[in-house]
Every structure is written in C-alpha cells, then in structure tokens.
Design a protein around this motif. Structure first.
Motif, PDB file in Angstrom:
ATOM      1  N   ARG A  59       0.829  -1.191   0.000  1.00 29.54           N
ATOM      2  CA  ARG A  59       0.000   0.000   0.000  1.00 29.54           C
ATOM      3  C   ARG A  59       0.875   1.256   0.000  1.00 29.54           C
ATOM      4  N   GLU A  60       0.253   2.408  -0.195  1.00 33.61           N
ATOM      5  CA  GLU A  60       0.962   3.682  -0.091  1.00 33.61           C
ATOM      6  C   GLU A  60       1.650   3.756   1.271  1.00 33.61           C
ATOM      7  N   GLY A  61       2.965   4.026   1.245  1.00 35.99           N
ATOM      8  CA  GLY A  61       3.718   4.124   2.486  1.00 35.99           C
ATOM      9  C   GLY A  61       4.069   2.788   3.103  1.00 35.99           C
ATOM     10  N   GLY A  62       3.913   1.708   2.342  1.00 36.46           N
ATOM     11  CA  GLY A  62       4.209   0.382   2.866  1.00 36.46           C
ATOM     12  C   GLY A  62       5.701   0.148   3.050  1.00 36.46           C
ATOM     13  N   ARG A  63       6.029  -0.901   3.804  1.00 35.61           N
ATOM     14  CA  ARG A  63       7.427  -1.215   4.104  1.00 35.61           C
ATOM     15  C   ARG A  63       7.700  -2.679   3.792  1.00 35.61           C
ATOM     16  N   TRP A  64       8.847  -2.929   3.159  1.00 31.97           N
ATOM     17  CA  TRP A  64       9.301  -4.297   2.889  1.00 31.97           C
ATOM     18  C   TRP A  64      10.597  -4.491   3.665  1.00 31.97           C
ATOM     19  N   VAL A  65      10.554  -5.321   4.700  1.00 30.74           N
ATOM     20  CA  VAL A  65      11.699  -5.509   5.593  1.00 30.74           C
ATOM     21  C   VAL A  65      12.340  -6.858   5.282  1.00 30.74           C
ATOM     22  N   GLY A  83      16.595  -3.068   5.228  1.00 26.46           N
ATOM     23  CA  GLY A  83      17.421  -4.191   5.641  1.00 26.46           C
ATOM     24  C   GLY A  83      17.466  -4.261   7.159  1.00 26.46           C
ATOM     25  N   SER A  84      17.379  -5.469   7.701  1.00 28.28           N
ATOM     26  CA  SER A  84      17.345  -5.629   9.154  1.00 28.28           C
ATOM     27  C   SER A  84      18.223  -6.807   9.553  1.00 28.28           C
ATOM     28  N   SER A  85      19.266  -6.520  10.303  1.00 25.84           N
ATOM     29  CA  SER A  85      20.187  -7.559  10.755  1.00 25.84           C
ATOM     30  C   SER A  85      20.072  -7.705  12.266  1.00 25.84           C
TER      31      SER A  85
END
Length: 351
Positions: free
Chosen positions: A263-269, A295-297
């Motif tokens: 969606r608008e303003g969505g996040r892919w982590v 990116g998430s470590s």
C-alpha cells in the motif's frame, strides 16, 4: 560454586559440511573483567550455524567467497549463538549477586554502547558460543530470566530467531490493525514473526508449504498461503487492499513480485535471502508510492530488552521441535538443514 577445569565442547575447524564439527575437551574459559561464566542448560540451533560452518555469507567484494557472518572465521570456533543457563562465576568488577541467576545471553557484539547500537559480530562466530558446557559473556549482555515461566529450551530458542523477528518488526514500525505478510513462516524467524505480529494486533498473512500450514496457523497466522502455488495471485486474493508491511526472510524473486502489492507508504523488511540474494526489481515501485525497502540484521540492545520483557511475562512461547545431546551437534545440524521440522532444535550439554 565449584566449577571444573575442563569442559566438553563441539567446535568447527574449517568451512565445510557437518564433518568439520569435532568433539573436544577444552580448558574451562575464565571470565575476564566485566564478564560472567554461564553453565549452559540449552543452546538452540540457527541457520547462522549452518552458514557460518559452510562459509556461505560471502564478502562485499566477492559474494561467493567463503566467509563467516562478518568476515573470516578464526578457527577453531565453538559455535552456538543462543544460550540459556546459570551464572556460575564472575570476573573482576562484576557484581557477585549475579551468581546463580538463570539467564539468557544477548549474543550480539555491538558497534557501540547505546540502546540503538548495531550488531557487528555474533557469539558462535566472532567469539566462542554455546556448543559447550560453559561459555563466557559480558555481564551487560546477560538478562535475568529467573522468574520467567519459559523452560530452558524455550529461553534458548529466543535470542537469534526472536531477536531478529522483533528487530524487523521494530524497524518496520508495525502498527496495530495493519496487514503483515510473513515469508518463510514455518522457520524459526517466521514462527517468531507470526507470534509477535499477531500479539501486536496485526492481521498476519503467512507464506508456508502446505504440510506446515496448521502449525503456522497455530502460531497466530490469520491466513496461510502455499508457497508452491501462484504466490502473487494468492496474495491479491488474501489482501485485496494491499499489504502494509512485508516481513521477509526469503527475498529472491518474491521482492520484485511483491513490491507492487504494498500500500501507499508500505514497508518491505528483509532479514534473509533463502530464496536468493541476486535480484532485480522496478525501483519505480518504491518511489512512486512512498514505500521503503529496509534491511534488518538481528536486533539492537533496546530490541533485545523488549524481547526479554515478553519472555518474562510468558507472552511468547517458542515451539521446540527436537532436543539433541551436545555430542550429536552434527546430527542436529543435519536435521536443521533438512527443514522438515517446525520450531527450534536445541542442544542440551547436560544430556
């Protein structure tokens, strides 16, 4: 409390298959200033154990180079990032009232001392870990879990998988009422993501294989879609209004296919690349809808503190798939690599 002079351990001697894991009798490590000595009650396995042993992390200049999590591994190395146990000795400058405490070790080695420091190393990779009867750790990285209702096996299952999951959720700023996509949902991080996202009040759509769907639903997924079928078609049907946040440990082609569903303003982590690390996607899907690829470590110290609070209250309960004695660490890693299980595989040095 009396401690022995030597201990049993399993260490990795070079990059390779399970055959490079060797049983050893090692001198008992002495806690240095500011450290504690923990008798290991349980040590959980993670994919990072496999990839460190295989040298599968690559390097920035050479993605196919044999490498550990953050570069060359100093062999031999005792693996094992996830440890629950009891403090049996303390180093100089460490409070004596820690003795006897039931603890979980934060396995991360950070780039600073603040609550938002980034992990730049890992116990079991950059320092010896919990495939042993005893392990040392900085006193500031042990968390008192004496009052937790979780078993030692469950506590050991938390640090890497649940820490990584909570780091993803915190960095992606998941909010109550949002629709969250969880990939690799039957794995250790996937189950953790599903449990925590559900507890945060999200609607969870999980991706898994058919045989594991019931276990993923039991972890809290509202809907489970089959990864072996048309993923984007199933996602459009399950979330016709789009997805607010993707919590992704698979990556590969799913990123390119899935970004248009945000969606608008969505996040892919992204916190893994089980489906492949070399990918191409349409960058217009990012900027035209103000979406973010994050990116998430692992976790920060603040994230880990939140996780330990959840565990003290018993708000999360990791499923345990199997328990092996320490001497069977190679067989345990083989079982982990088959990916037939649901939940965590644990070593018990005392078995």
């Amino acid at each position: 409390m009396t401690v022995p002079e030597t201990m049993r351990a399993v260490r990795v001697t070079r990059h390779g298959g399970p055959e490079v894991l060797e049983r050893a009798r090692l001198p008992l490590p002495a806690p240095r200033q500011g450290e504690v000595l923990v008798r290991v009650a349980a040590a959980a396995l993670n994919n990072t154990d496999l990839w460190t042993r295989e040298g599968a992390y690559g390097r920035p200049a050479d993605p196919r180079a044999l490498s550990g999590w953050r570069g060359p591994v100093d062999f031999p190395r005792v693996q094992g990032a996830d440890v629950a146990g009891r403090i049996t000795a303390v180093g100089t400058g460490t409070p004596g009232n820690l003795l006897g405490r039931r603890v979980v070790i934060d396995p991360a080695i950070y780039d600073g001392t603040g609550p938002d420091a980034h992990p730049v190393g890992l116990m079991g990779s950059e320092r010896d870990g919990g495939y042993a009867e005893y392990v040392t750790a900085p006193a500031e990285r042990v968390h008192d879990m004496t009052a937790s209702p979780l078993t030692d096996d469950q506590l050991a299952a938390l640090p890497t998988a649940y820490g990584t999951a909570l780091g993803m959720i915190e960095r992606g700023r998941l909010r109550e009422g949002e629709t969250a996509l969880v990939t690799g949902a039957s794995g250790g991080v996937g189950i953790a993501l599903t449990q925590i996202a559900r507890a945060r009040g999200a609607r969870v759509i999980a991706v898994s294989s058919g045989p594991k769907a019931d276990a993923v639903r039991a972890a809290g997924a509202h809907e489970v879609i089959d990864r072996t079928r048309d993923l984007t078609g199933q996602l459009r049907a399950a979330a016709p209004g789009g997805i607010d946040i993707a919590l992704d440990v698979v990556a590969g082609g799913l990123v390119a296919d899935g970004l248009p569903l945000l969606r608008e303003g969505g996040r892919w982590v992204v916190a893994g690349a089980l489906g492949g690390y070399d990918l191409t996607f349409d960058v217009r899907r990012l900027y035209l809808r103000n979406t973010r690829l994050i990116g998430s470590s692992m976790h920060t110290p603040a994230h880990f503190g939140l996780l330990m609070d959840l565990a003290r209250r018993g708000d999360i309960r990791p499923p345990i798939a199997a328990v092996f004695p320490l001497e069977e660490a190679a067989r345990a890693q083989e079982e982990l690599a088959r990916r037939h299980h649901i939940g965590k595989i644990v070593l018990r040095p005392g078995s």
